[in-house]
Design a protein around this motif. Sequence first.
Motif, short mmCIF file in Angstrom:
data_model
loop_
_atom_site.label_atom_id
_atom_site.label_comp_id
_atom_site.label_asym_id
_atom_site.label_seq_id
_atom_site.Cartn_x
_atom_site.Cartn_y
_atom_site.Cartn_z
N TRP A 82 36.66 41.03 47.92
CA TRP A 82 37.80 41.77 48.47
C TRP A 82 38.13 41.34 49.90
CZ3 TRP A 82 41.96 44.23 47.33
CH2 TRP A 82 42.56 45.11 48.22
N THR A 83 37.12 41.01 50.67
CA THR A 83 37.37 40.63 52.06
C THR A 83 38.20 39.36 52.16
OG1 THR A 83 35.29 39.39 52.22
CG2 THR A 83 35.23 41.72 52.81
N GLU A 84 38.15 38.52 51.14
CA GLU A 84 38.87 37.25 51.17
C GLU A 84 40.18 37.29 50.38
OE1 GLU A 84 36.00 34.71 49.44
OE2 GLU A 84 34.53 34.94 51.06
N TYR A 85 40.42 38.37 49.69
CA TYR A 85 41.56 38.46 48.77
C TYR A 85 42.88 38.65 49.51
CZ TYR A 85 44.69 40.38 45.21
OH TYR A 85 45.75 40.62 44.38
N GLN A 86 43.94 38.03 48.97
CA GLN A 86 45.30 38.27 49.43
C GLN A 86 46.21 38.35 48.21
OE1 GLN A 86 46.57 38.95 52.35
NE2 GLN A 86 44.68 38.68 53.51
N PRO A 87 47.08 39.38 48.15
CA PRO A 87 48.02 39.46 47.03
C PRO A 87 49.06 38.36 47.09
CG PRO A 87 48.53 41.12 48.67
CD PRO A 87 47.25 40.47 49.11
N GLN A 88 49.73 38.14 45.98
CA GLN A 88 50.78 37.14 45.96
C GLN A 88 51.99 37.61 46.78
OE1 GLN A 88 50.68 36.92 41.54
NE2 GLN A 88 50.56 34.71 41.82
N PRO A 89 52.74 36.68 47.35
CA PRO A 89 53.83 37.06 48.26
C PRO A 89 54.86 38.01 47.67
CG PRO A 89 53.36 34.71 48.45
CD PRO A 89 52.56 35.22 47.29
N TYR A 90 55.11 37.94 46.35
CA TYR A 90 56.14 38.79 45.76
C TYR A 90 55.82 40.28 45.86
CZ TYR A 90 53.31 39.61 41.53
OH TYR A 90 52.33 39.99 40.64
N ALA A 91 54.54 40.63 46.07
CA ALA A 91 54.12 42.04 46.04
C ALA A 91 54.88 42.89 47.04
CB ALA A 91 52.62 42.14 46.29
N LYS A 92 55.19 42.32 48.18
CA LYS A 92 55.87 43.11 49.22
C LYS A 92 57.28 43.51 48.83
CE LYS A 92 57.53 39.08 51.89
NZ LYS A 92 57.01 38.05 50.98
N ASN A 93 57.82 42.93 47.75
CA ASN A 93 59.17 43.26 47.31
C ASN A 93 59.20 44.44 46.34
OD1 ASN A 93 60.21 41.01 48.74
ND2 ASN A 93 59.72 39.65 47.02
N TYR A 94 58.04 45.00 46.02
CA TYR A 94 57.94 46.10 45.07
C TYR A 94 57.26 47.30 45.73
CZ TYR A 94 59.05 42.62 41.48
OH TYR A 94 59.67 41.64 40.73
N PRO A 95 57.50 48.49 45.20
CA PRO A 95 56.81 49.68 45.73
C PRO A 95 55.29 49.54 45.60
CG PRO A 95 58.64 50.32 44.30
CD PRO A 95 58.47 48.84 44.13
N THR A 96 54.58 50.17 46.49
CA THR A 96 53.11 50.07 46.49
C THR A 96 52.50 50.61 45.20
OG1 THR A 96 52.91 52.22 47.62
CG2 THR A 96 52.99 50.24 49.00
N GLU A 97 53.16 51.56 44.54
CA GLU A 97 52.60 52.15 43.34
C GLU A 97 52.49 51.16 42.18
OE1 GLU A 97 56.68 54.02 41.38
OE2 GLU A 97 55.14 55.35 42.17
N PRO B 31 28.52 48.77 49.78
CA PRO B 31 27.23 49.38 50.09
C PRO B 31 27.24 50.70 50.85
CG PRO B 31 27.66 47.53 51.56
CD PRO B 31 28.75 47.52 50.53
N ASP B 32 28.25 50.94 51.67
CA ASP B 32 28.19 52.13 52.53
C ASP B 32 29.59 52.64 52.84
OD1 ASP B 32 29.20 50.56 54.83
OD2 ASP B 32 27.22 49.63 54.77
N ALA B 33 29.63 53.82 53.47
CA ALA B 33 30.90 54.48 53.75
C ALA B 33 31.75 53.71 54.75
CB ALA B 33 30.65 55.90 54.24
N ALA B 34 31.12 53.10 55.71
CA ALA B 34 31.88 52.35 56.71
C ALA B 34 32.63 51.19 56.06
CB ALA B 34 30.94 51.84 57.81
N THR B 35 31.96 50.47 55.17
CA THR B 35 32.61 49.37 54.47
C THR B 35 33.69 49.89 53.54
OG1 THR B 35 30.49 48.20 54.53
CG2 THR B 35 32.19 47.30 53.10
N MET B 36 33.42 51.02 52.89
CA MET B 36 34.42 51.65 52.03
C MET B 36 35.71 51.92 52.80
SD MET B 36 35.69 55.05 51.80
CE MET B 36 34.32 56.11 52.21
#
Length: 280
Positions: free
Chosen positions: A199-214, A224-229
Motif C-alpha cells: 500500500w505504501t508504494e501504490y498509486q491509483p490510475q490517473p483516471y480515478a480523479k475524474n470519478y467520485p470517491t465512492e 501491524p499497529d494503530a499508527a500505521t493504520m
Amino acid sequence: MSLFKLRLFGKRNLNIFLSAILLVLILFYWRSPATVTTPVKILLPLYAYPTWYESKTYIWKDVVAAADKVPITAIINPNNGPDGQPPNEDYARGLKDLGQADITLLGYVYTKYGDRAIAEVKQDINLYYQHYNLDGIFLDEAASSSDKLDYYQDIYNYIKTETNLNRVIINPGTHTDERYFSQGATDTAVIFEQNSQAWTEYQPQPYAKNYPTEHFASLIHSVPDAATMKSHINRAVERHFGYIYVTDDSLTTANGDPWDSLPLYWKEEVEYVRSLNLVN
C-alpha cells in the motif's frame, strides 16, 4: 544596547516566532486528510461466523455498535457464497442483529475472474435476494481487463433490473479498466487488496480523479499497529478512495484468511474515520 534597540530586537524575534507558527499551521492544514469532501466509509468483509451464542467471539455485535459512528458496508459470506440455501439459524440471527443498525449489507458471490457460468452467479444472487434481505452484491474474484467487460455488465444489469438490490461492488483487487465505471459494470471496485507494505508504494490510475470517491475501495491487511493504520487511511483519502478497511489480520494466520476477524485496533479505526468525517 539601548532600551529602544532591545525592544525592537524583541519585537522582531516575536514576529519571526509568530510567522514560524503560522507556517507550521498552514503546512499541517494542507497535509491533513481532514480536507476530504465526502464521508469516508468502511468496507468490511464480515466473513466471521455469527457466533451469537458466544459473546467473546461474536464480532457482529461490535460492527453494530460501530455503525452508530461511521458508515459501514458489510459483506457476508456464509460459505463461499450463500451455500445454495437460505440462511441457517445462526446467520438469520446475525442478520437480524445487523438489521438493527444502519449498515449496508452485501452478499458475497465469486466469479472466477469472469470464467464462472453466469447462470451459477445469478442463482447465488437470487438466493440472496429472496432470503437474506440485503442491499447489494459483492462480486469477488473479479476480472479487471476489458475482455471481460460484457460478463460483468450482464451481471450488473441483472442485479439492477431483476432484483431490488441496489449496490454492486466488484473486487479485482488491482488496477481496473476505466470502462467498468464508464460503461456500467459496477458501482464500486476494490482496486487494491494487498498487504501493508504494498500500500505504501501504490498509486491509483490517473483516471480515478475524474470519478467520485465512492467508486474506489481498498482492503489492506497485515497492518501491524494503530499508527500505521491511521497513516494508511490518510493515504486512502489522499488517493481518492471512498471506501477503506485496514486490519492487522494476515494471510499467515492458521486459516490464511485476513478477513474473518476485527483488528485489535478496531475501535481506534472507527474513531479515526469518525473524526475525519466530523470535519467535513
